[in-house]
Design a protein around this motif. Structure first.
Motif, mmCIF file in Angstrom:
data_model
loop_
_atom_site.group_PDB
_atom_site.id
_atom_site.type_symbol
_atom_site.label_atom_id
_atom_site.label_comp_id
_atom_site.label_asym_id
_atom_site.label_seq_id
_atom_site.Cartn_x
_atom_site.Cartn_y
_atom_site.Cartn_z
ATOM 1 N N GLY A 41 36.345 86.259 100.680
ATOM 2 C CA GLY A 41 37.421 86.051 101.653
ATOM 3 C C GLY A 41 37.113 84.897 102.570
ATOM 4 O O GLY A 41 36.941 85.066 103.768
ATOM 5 N N GLU A 42 37.073 83.708 102.005
ATOM 6 C CA GLU A 42 36.567 82.550 102.750
ATOM 7 C C GLU A 42 37.268 82.331 104.088
ATOM 8 O O GLU A 42 36.632 82.008 105.089
ATOM 9 C CB GLU A 42 36.709 81.295 101.892
ATOM 10 N N CYS A 43 38.596 82.474 104.125
ATOM 11 C CA CYS A 43 39.308 82.173 105.373
ATOM 12 C C CYS A 43 39.383 83.392 106.275
ATOM 13 O O CYS A 43 40.068 83.368 107.296
ATOM 14 C CB CYS A 43 40.697 81.635 105.074
ATOM 15 N N GLY A 45 40.675 86.275 105.515
ATOM 16 C CA GLY A 45 41.897 87.052 105.286
ATOM 17 C C GLY A 45 43.121 86.468 105.955
ATOM 18 O O GLY A 45 44.107 87.169 106.159
ATOM 19 N N GLY A 47 44.963 84.212 104.617
ATOM 20 C CA GLY A 47 45.929 83.822 103.584
ATOM 21 C C GLY A 47 46.008 82.327 103.349
ATOM 22 O O GLY A 47 47.023 81.818 102.878
ATOM 23 N N THR A 48 44.938 81.600 103.670
ATOM 24 C CA THR A 48 45.016 80.140 103.549
ATOM 25 C C THR A 48 44.060 79.541 102.519
ATOM 26 O O THR A 48 44.254 78.414 102.096
ATOM 27 C CB THR A 48 44.718 79.473 104.912
ATOM 28 N N LYS A 51 40.830 81.999 97.924
ATOM 29 C CA LYS A 51 39.646 82.396 97.168
ATOM 30 C C LYS A 51 39.617 83.895 96.876
ATOM 31 O O LYS A 51 38.735 84.368 96.168
ATOM 32 C CB LYS A 51 38.388 81.950 97.901
#
Ligand code: FES
Length: 521
Positions: A41-43, A45, A47-48, A51
Motif C-alpha cells: 500500500g505504497e500511498c 491507501g 488510491g493514488t 500498487k
C-alpha cells in the motif's frame, strides 16, 4: 447461521491461494493486511499509487471513484480494482496484480557478504568474543546480519521488504496510520518481520538466538517509534518532537514476545528528521575522527545529509520522496531479485542487468532508475528539462515491458533537486566549497551498485565531488555492525551527536531557489 463474506486471493508469483473474510464495510486492503496477505500500500491507501491493484476473476467488486480515476476503461472492464478503495459485498476471487505480487520478495537469505564493511573506516579495538546481530530497520527494507564479534565480520545476512509497507511507502503515511489507531498493528508487523529475519540468520549460522550477545538496531526516528510502539503524534507536526531520541535499551523477550532474553540496543537519533541510521552512517564513515570536512549523503526516502569533521557537523534532511527506493515510480521496486539495477544505452543498443542475473526484469530499483535517467539524457530521449521526446511521451520508455514514464522522470527530478539543493545549503552554511571536501560518501540501501558517474550525470551530486566520492553502501547496517563490535562505539556516537547541529531546509530562504535551479538535468 449468517454466511460470512469470503474472498479468495491468488498470488500469481507464488501460486498461493488464501481465503480472507472481510468484515462488512471493511476495505479489501485492510482485510488482507489483517489476515496476513502481503500487499503493497505504497500511498497509504489514498488510491493514488496503484500498487495495491487486484484483478477480479470471479464475482465482482464495485468500481470506486478512485478506480475510475486510476484505471483506463479497458482495465476497469477487465476487472482491475484498487484494493485500498474496494469493499467486497459479495464473495469473489481476486488475483494480485504484478506490483502487489512483487512487493514482498526477500532480497537475500543465507549468504556470506563482507562488502558492506569495505571502504569505510572500521576503527575498533575489538575485545569481545561471540555473536551479535545487527539490524538496519529500513522504511523500505529490513536487513539483518549475523556477526562474528571477534573477527568483526558478517557471517550471514538477510534482507526483505519492510512488511509495514502495507500502510504506505513513506514515513508520513505510517505516522498517519499510527495516529489513526494502527500503531499496534504496525509494531506487530515489523516485530514479526524482524523476528523471522533473526531466526533465518541464526539458523543459517547454526546457532540459536540466545547465543547472540546483543542485538543492535539502527534506523530513522519514525521506524524506531513504530518498533517501540511509541506515540507518533510529535513526529508529524510542528515542533516535531520525538517521544525519545537517545539510546534505547530493551531486550528480545520484550520486543518479540519470546522466552530468550538478549539485550537490544537501539542507536540514538539527532532529531525527528535525522535518525539513528544517520548517526550509524557517520560512525561507519568515521566522522568522529575526520580532521578535514567530509560529506555524507543518504539516498533514502528522506535524503539525509551531513557535512563536517570531528569538531563540527551540519546535518539536514530534504523531502526527496521515495523515488530512489523505487517508490512513486510506476514500475519501481526495491532492490529485490529481478529488479533492473544497471542500464546502458550505446549506439541505440540497450543493455541492462537485473539483480540476480538469471531473472527477467520485474521493475526498476534505485540504481536502475538513476542509470536509466542518465542514459536517456545522454541519448537525447529526455531533454535537460526532463521532457521525453514525442516518440515516448505518451507511453514512456520501456525496457522489456518495464515502463519509465514522464511522471516517473518528474519524480526523479524532484528527488534529485531536493538532495542537490540540500548539499549546496550545507556547503554554504559550512563556508566551504565542494573542492575543499576530503571525501564524499554516498550511502543507500542499493549500496555498492551505484555508479557515481551516472549519479553526477543527472546532477544528483556535484561534478566537483566525483574524484572523492565513494559509494558507501548500506552505512546504517555498517554502523550497527560497528556498534556491535566496537566497545568505544557508545562514546563515539555521543561525540557525533554533540558535534552535530541541524539545519532545517524549510527555514532556509535559499533552499527554494536552489531547488528550482536543480530541477533541470
Ligand atoms: Fe491503493 Fe496506493 S492505490 S495503496
Amino acid at each position: 447461521m449468517e454466511q460470512r463474506l469470503r474472498v479468495r486471493v491468488i498470488d500469481p508469483q507464488s501460486g498461493n491461494e488464501t481465503y480472507i473474510f472481510p468484515n462488512p464495510g471493511e476495505y479489501l486492503l485492510d482485510a488482507m493486511i489483517r489476515l496476513g496477505i502481503p500487499i503493497y500500500g505504497e500511498c497509504g491507501g489514498r488510491g493514488t499509487c496503484g500498487k495495491c491493484a487486484v484483478k477480479v476473476t470471479e464475482g465482482d467488486l464495485n468500481i470506486s471513484l478512485s478506480d475510475k480515476n486510476f484505471f483506463p476503461a479497458d482495465k476497469l472492464s477487465q476487472g482491475y480494482r484498487l484494493a485500498c478503495r474496494a469493499y467486497p459485498e459479495r464473495d469473489c476471487t481476486v488475483i494480485l496484480a504484478k506490483e502487489a505480487s512483487n512487493a514482498y520478495k526477500a532480497v537475500t537469505e543465507n549468504f556470506n557478504d563482507y562488502k558492506d564493511l569495505k571502504d569505510i573506516n572500521l576503527i575498533s579495538d575489538i575485545k569481545e568474543n561471540g555473536y551479535g546481530i545487527a539490524i538496519d530497520l529500513g522504511t523500505t527494507t529490513l536487513v539483518i546480519a549475523l556477526i562474528d564479534i571477534k573477527k568483526g565480520s558478517i557471517l550471514k545476512k538477510y534482507s526483505a521488504a519492510n512488511p509495514q509497507r502495507v500502510y504506505g511507502a513513506d514515513v508520513i503515511s505510517r505516522i498517519k496510520a499510527s495516529d489513526e489507531g494502527k500503531g499496534q498493528a504496525l509494531k506487530a508487523l515489523v516485530c514479526n518481520g524482524l523476528f523471522h529475519g533473526i531466526e533465518t540468520v541464526v539458523k543459517a549460522g547454526q546457532i540459536t538466538i540466545k547465543d547472540a550477545e546483543k542485538i543492535v538496531i539502527s534506523r530513522n526516528t519514525t521506524m524506531i517509534h513504530l518498533l517501540m510502539g511509541y506515540p507518533c503524534e510529535g513526529l508529524g507536526a510542528f515542533p516535531f518532537t520525538p517521544y525519545k531520541k537517545g539510546f534505547i535499551y530493551t531486550s528480545s523477550d520484550e520486543l518479540f514476545d519470546i522466552s530468550e532474553k538478549v539485550p537490544v540496543i537501539i542507536l540514538p537519533a539527532i532529531s525527528v528528521f535525522v535518525g539513528g541510521d544517520i548517526t550509524a552512517g557517520l560512525l561507519a564513515c568515521g566522522f568522529d575522527t575526520a580532521k578535514k570536512p567530509c560529506l555524507f549523503i543518504d539516498l533514502g526516502t528522506n535524503g539525509e545529509m551531513a557535512l563536517g569533521n570531528k569538531d563540527r557537523i551540519l546535518v539536514t534532511s530534504a523531502s526527496a520522496g521515495p523515488a530512489f527506493e523505487g517508490g512513486n515510480i510506476s514500475c519501481g521496486v526495491g532492490s529485490i531479485p529481478g529488479a533492473i539495477c544497471h542500464v546502458d544505452i550505446s549506439d541505440n543498443r540497450l543493455c541492462y542487468e537485473t539483480i540476480d542475473l538469471k531473472l527477467p526484469p520485474i521493475g526498476l530499483c534505485g540504481t536502475g532508475i538513476i542509470e536509466l535517467t542518465s542514459q536517456l539524457l545522454k541519448e537525447g530521449i529526455i531533454d535537460k528539462t526532463g521532457l521525453l521526446t514525442d516518440e515516448y511521451f505518451d507511453r514512456g520508455y520501456s525496457i522489456d515491458g518495464i515502463s519509465f514514464t514522464q511522471e516517473d522522470i518528474r519524480n526523479v527530478q524532484l528527488a534529485k533537486a531536493a538532495i542537490r539543493a540540500g548539499i549546496e545549503i550545507l556547503l554554504r552554511n559550512y563556508g566551504i566549497s565542494c573542492e575543499e571536501l576530503e571525501r564524499v560518501y554516498v550511502a543507500g540501501g542499493f549500496g555498492y551498485n551505484l555508479d557515481i558517474n551516472k549519479a553526477a550525470d543527472i546532477g544528483l551530486i556535484p561534478r566537483a565531488a566525483l574524484g572523492k566520492s565513494v559509494a558507501a553502501g548500506n552505512t546504517a547496517l555498517a554502523g550497527a555492525v560497528l556498534a556491535s563490535i566496537d566497545p568505544k562505539a557508545k562514546s563515539r556516537l555521543e561525540q557525533i551527536i554533540s558535534a552535530s547541529e541541524e539545519i532545517h531546509l524549510s527555514d532556509d530562504r535559499e533552499f527554494n531557489d536552489l531547488f528550482i535551479e536543480h530541477i533541470s538535468f
